[in-house]
Write a protein that holds these residues in place. Structure first.
Motif, PDB file in Angstrom:
ATOM      1  N   ALA A  40     -51.006  23.337 -16.507  1.00  0.00           N
ATOM      2  CA  ALA A  40     -50.855  24.700 -15.983  1.00  0.00           C
ATOM      3  C   ALA A  40     -50.789  24.698 -14.458  1.00  0.00           C
ATOM      4  CB  ALA A  40     -52.006  25.572 -16.469  1.00  0.00           C
ATOM      5  N   PHE A  41     -51.557  23.826 -13.825  1.00  0.00           N
ATOM      6  CA  PHE A  41     -51.517  23.718 -12.364  1.00  0.00           C
ATOM      7  C   PHE A  41     -50.142  23.256 -11.887  1.00  0.00           C
ATOM      8  CE2 PHE A  41     -52.008  20.968  -8.614  1.00  0.00           C
ATOM      9  CZ  PHE A  41     -52.447  21.916  -7.698  1.00  0.00           C
ATOM     10  N   ILE A  42     -49.600  22.230 -12.532  1.00  0.00           N
ATOM     11  CA  ILE A  42     -48.273  21.736 -12.148  1.00  0.00           C
ATOM     12  C   ILE A  42     -47.216  22.806 -12.376  1.00  0.00           C
ATOM     13  CG2 ILE A  42     -46.487  20.032 -12.736  1.00  0.00           C
ATOM     14  CD1 ILE A  42     -48.825  18.072 -13.322  1.00  0.00           C
ATOM     15  N   LEU A  43     -47.305  23.502 -13.512  1.00  0.00           N
ATOM     16  CA  LEU A  43     -46.386  24.603 -13.777  1.00  0.00           C
ATOM     17  C   LEU A  43     -46.499  25.683 -12.704  1.00  0.00           C
ATOM     18  CD1 LEU A  43     -44.377  26.046 -15.724  1.00  0.00           C
ATOM     19  CD2 LEU A  43     -46.404  27.072 -16.785  1.00  0.00           C
ATOM     20  N   GLY A  44     -47.718  26.004 -12.308  1.00  0.00           N
ATOM     21  CA  GLY A  44     -47.937  27.009 -11.278  1.00  0.00           C
ATOM     22  C   GLY A  44     -47.367  26.606  -9.932  1.00  0.00           C
ATOM     23  N   VAL A  45     -47.529  25.340  -9.560  1.00  0.00           N
ATOM     24  CA  VAL A  45     -46.983  24.871  -8.285  1.00  0.00           C
ATOM     25  C   VAL A  45     -45.459  24.945  -8.295  1.00  0.00           C
ATOM     26  CG1 VAL A  45     -46.698  22.814  -6.841  1.00  0.00           C
ATOM     27  CG2 VAL A  45     -48.956  23.425  -7.698  1.00  0.00           C
ATOM     28  N   VAL A  46     -44.851  24.507  -9.391  1.00  0.00           N
ATOM     29  CA  VAL A  46     -43.386  24.534  -9.493  1.00  0.00           C
ATOM     30  C   VAL A  46     -42.864  25.967  -9.470  1.00  0.00           C
ATOM     31  CG1 VAL A  46     -41.438  23.996 -11.007  1.00  0.00           C
ATOM     32  CG2 VAL A  46     -43.226  22.297 -10.637  1.00  0.00           C
ATOM     33  N   LEU A  47     -43.481  26.842 -10.255  1.00  0.00           N
ATOM     34  CA  LEU A  47     -43.028  28.235 -10.301  1.00  0.00           C
ATOM     35  C   LEU A  47     -43.228  28.949  -8.966  1.00  0.00           C
ATOM     36  CD1 LEU A  47     -44.080  29.544 -13.804  1.00  0.00           C
ATOM     37  CD2 LEU A  47     -41.781  29.268 -12.911  1.00  0.00           C
ATOM     38  N   SER A  48     -44.342  28.689  -8.304  1.00  0.00           N
ATOM     39  CA  SER A  48     -44.554  29.341  -7.013  1.00  0.00           C
ATOM     40  C   SER A  48     -43.593  28.811  -5.966  1.00  0.00           C
ATOM     41  CB  SER A  48     -46.000  29.172  -6.552  1.00  0.00           C
ATOM     42  OG  SER A  48     -46.285  27.807  -6.326  1.00  0.00           O
ATOM     43  N   TRP A  49     -43.212  27.546  -6.076  1.00  0.00           N
ATOM     44  CA  TRP A  49     -42.236  26.981  -5.139  1.00  0.00           C
ATOM     45  C   TRP A  49     -40.856  27.607  -5.372  1.00  0.00           C
ATOM     46  CZ3 TRP A  49     -43.239  23.365  -1.340  1.00  0.00           C
ATOM     47  CH2 TRP A  49     -42.137  22.880  -0.664  1.00  0.00           C
ATOM     48  N   ILE A  50     -40.514  27.832  -6.637  1.00  0.00           N
ATOM     49  CA  ILE A  50     -39.185  28.370  -6.963  1.00  0.00           C
ATOM     50  C   ILE A  50     -39.115  29.874  -6.710  1.00  0.00           C
ATOM     51  CG2 ILE A  50     -37.577  28.801  -8.862  1.00  0.00           C
ATOM     52  CD1 ILE A  50     -38.481  26.106 -10.050  1.00  0.00           C
ATOM     53  N   THR A  51     -40.082  30.634  -7.249  1.00  0.00           N
ATOM     54  CA  THR A  51     -39.977  32.093  -7.192  1.00  0.00           C
ATOM     55  C   THR A  51     -40.783  32.727  -6.063  1.00  0.00           C
ATOM     56  OG1 THR A  51     -41.831  32.469  -8.689  1.00  0.00           O
ATOM     57  CG2 THR A  51     -39.653  32.181  -9.682  1.00  0.00           C
ATOM     58  N   GLY A  52     -41.978  32.240  -5.814  1.00  0.00           N
ATOM     59  CA  GLY A  52     -42.848  32.845  -4.821  1.00  0.00           C
ATOM     60  C   GLY A  52     -43.562  34.084  -5.325  1.00  0.00           C
ATOM     61  N   ASN A  53     -43.395  34.435  -6.571  1.00  0.00           N
ATOM     62  CA  ASN A  53     -44.017  35.608  -7.169  1.00  0.00           C
ATOM     63  C   ASN A  53     -45.334  35.189  -7.816  1.00  0.00           C
ATOM     64  OD1 ASN A  53     -44.735  37.882  -8.557  1.00  0.00           O
ATOM     65  ND2 ASN A  53     -42.717  38.215  -9.475  1.00  0.00           N
ATOM     66  N   MET A  54     -46.456  35.547  -7.195  1.00  0.00           N
ATOM     67  CA  MET A  54     -47.753  35.098  -7.690  1.00  0.00           C
ATOM     68  C   MET A  54     -48.119  35.720  -9.036  1.00  0.00           C
ATOM     69  SD  MET A  54     -48.785  32.758  -5.819  1.00  0.00           S
ATOM     70  CE  MET A  54     -50.386  32.538  -6.498  1.00  0.00           C
ATOM     71  N   PHE A  55     -47.716  36.953  -9.265  1.00  0.00           N
ATOM     72  CA  PHE A  55     -48.018  37.579 -10.551  1.00  0.00           C
ATOM     73  C   PHE A  55     -47.316  36.838 -11.682  1.00  0.00           C
ATOM     74  CE2 PHE A  55     -47.361  40.842 -13.834  1.00  0.00           C
ATOM     75  CZ  PHE A  55     -48.687  41.132 -14.096  1.00  0.00           C
TER      76      PHE A  55
END
Length: 101
Positions: free
Chosen positions: A69-84
């Protein structure tokens, strides 16, 4: 042997007080060293990361789920920047992994 609670409180007070008073008494001039300024700039971010990462890993039923989940969160935040979106996707990822495995 009964622990002396007043001694513990006194030591905690002394340490907390020293952390706040020593910089005020030793540093009278503004800090001009670039290395020290950059070091002090990043201290809050490192402290937050050191407190957050173990909580992420240990919050799930398996540490592997937390790391995924942490790795998924880092990748998604890098791509989208949408914290929600990142929070929802990480929670769903852990939920799905708990239901499947």
């Amino acid at each position: 042997m009964k622990p002396d609670i007043y001694l513990y409180i006194l030591v905690m007070f002394a340490v907390t007080y020293a952390i706040r008073v020593i910089p005020l008494t030793l540093l009278r001039k503004p800090i001009t060293n670039r290395f020290v300024k950059s070091f002090l700039f990043y201290v809050p971010y490192v402290t937050l990361a050191l407190m957050t990462f173990p909580a992420i890993v240990e919050a799930t039923s398996s540490p592997v789920y937390g790391i995924i989940a942490f790795i998924l969160g880092v990748v998604l935040s890098w791509i989208t920047g949408n914290m929600f979106l990142v929070e929802i996707c990480c929670c769903l990822a852990v939920l799905i992994m708990n239901m499947l495995f």
